[in-house]
Design an enzyme around this catalytic site. Sequence first.
Site, mmCIF file in Angstrom:
data_model
loop_
_atom_site.group_PDB
_atom_site.id
_atom_site.type_symbol
_atom_site.label_atom_id
_atom_site.label_comp_id
_atom_site.label_asym_id
_atom_site.label_seq_id
_atom_site.Cartn_x
_atom_site.Cartn_y
_atom_site.Cartn_z
ATOM 1 N N ASP A 196 9.507 53.479 -70.154
ATOM 2 C CA ASP A 196 10.546 54.263 -70.937
ATOM 3 C C ASP A 196 11.865 54.391 -70.056
ATOM 4 O O ASP A 196 12.028 55.058 -69.011
ATOM 5 C CB ASP A 196 10.499 55.815 -71.580
ATOM 6 N N ASP B 81 7.768 51.102 -64.539
ATOM 7 C CA ASP B 81 7.819 52.382 -65.421
ATOM 8 C C ASP B 81 8.205 51.746 -66.822
ATOM 9 O O ASP B 81 8.872 50.682 -66.867
ATOM 10 C CB ASP B 81 8.815 53.386 -65.171
#
Length: 268
Positions: free
Chosen positions: A11, A9
Site C-alpha cells: 500500500d 511494501d
Amino acid sequence: MTSNFLIFDCDGVLADTERDGHLPAFNETFEHFGAPIRWSQDDYAELLRIGGGKERLASVLTPELVKEAGLPTDPRQQRDVVLSWHAYKTARYTDMVRAGRLPGRPGVARIVAEAHDAGWGLAVASTSAEESVRAVLEHVVGPELSTHFSVFAGDDVAAKKPAPDIYQLALAQLGASSTSAIVIEDSHVGLTAALAAGLVTVVTQSSYTADEDFSGAALVVSSLGDYPADPTVVLDSPHGTAIVGHVGIDDLIRVRAAALSANSTPGR
C-alpha cells in the site's frame, strides 16, 4: 541460485491504495454495518500509524462507541465483529482494484520486469490481507509477472510493522540474507520495520507520507519513475547516489552497495 531480492511494501508503494482504496472501503464497511463512524482523510492519516486493517478497526471500539452502536462488550465477540467488518472491507477493496480504480505507481511495472529479467527474487511484505495484495499485484504488474512474487501478508506474523517480523519472515522463507535484498517502502512505519531487519531501504513517498521522517533510508524519491513522462525526483540521497531519469535495477545495486559500505565504516 538467486542472489538478489527486491521486496516491496504494497500500500502506497505498488499503488496509492490508502487514499483511493482502503479509506473508501473502510467507510463503505461502516455504512454497510450501520456503524456511526466515518473516517476523514486526516483521521485515516493518523490511523496509518497502526499497522494492519484489523488493528485499525479494533482501535475504534471504544466503550463509548460500543455503547452507542449497540455492539457486544465481550472481547471475543468484539473480535468476531472486527473479523466480519474486515472481511467485508477486503471484498470491497479488491472489487475496486479489479475494476481498475487504483492505477499502479510510476515505475513499479518497469522495475519489476527489469528485476525478473535479471534473475532477481521478487516479494511483497505487507500488513494487508493476502487477497488484497495479490489483487494489487496482478493489476499493477500483470497476471504473468505477479505469479513470480512471494507474498508475506496479513496475519503471517503476530507483530505487524513497525516490528521487523514480516521482513524477517520474508528473508527466512526466501533464503535471503539482509545484504542480498533491497526494500521499497513508502512510510516511516514500514521503513522502521525494514531497518530493524537490517535491510537497505529505498523510500518512494506516497500521498499520506510526504511529511514523515525517513532517517535511515538509503534513498528517498518521489517515485521509481518512468522517464521521460514521469521522471524520478530525488528528495534525499544520504550516500550521494545520483539518479538520472528514473530508478533502475543498476541504481538499486549502487544504492545498496553505498549503504552497506557506509554501515560497515568504523565509527558509524
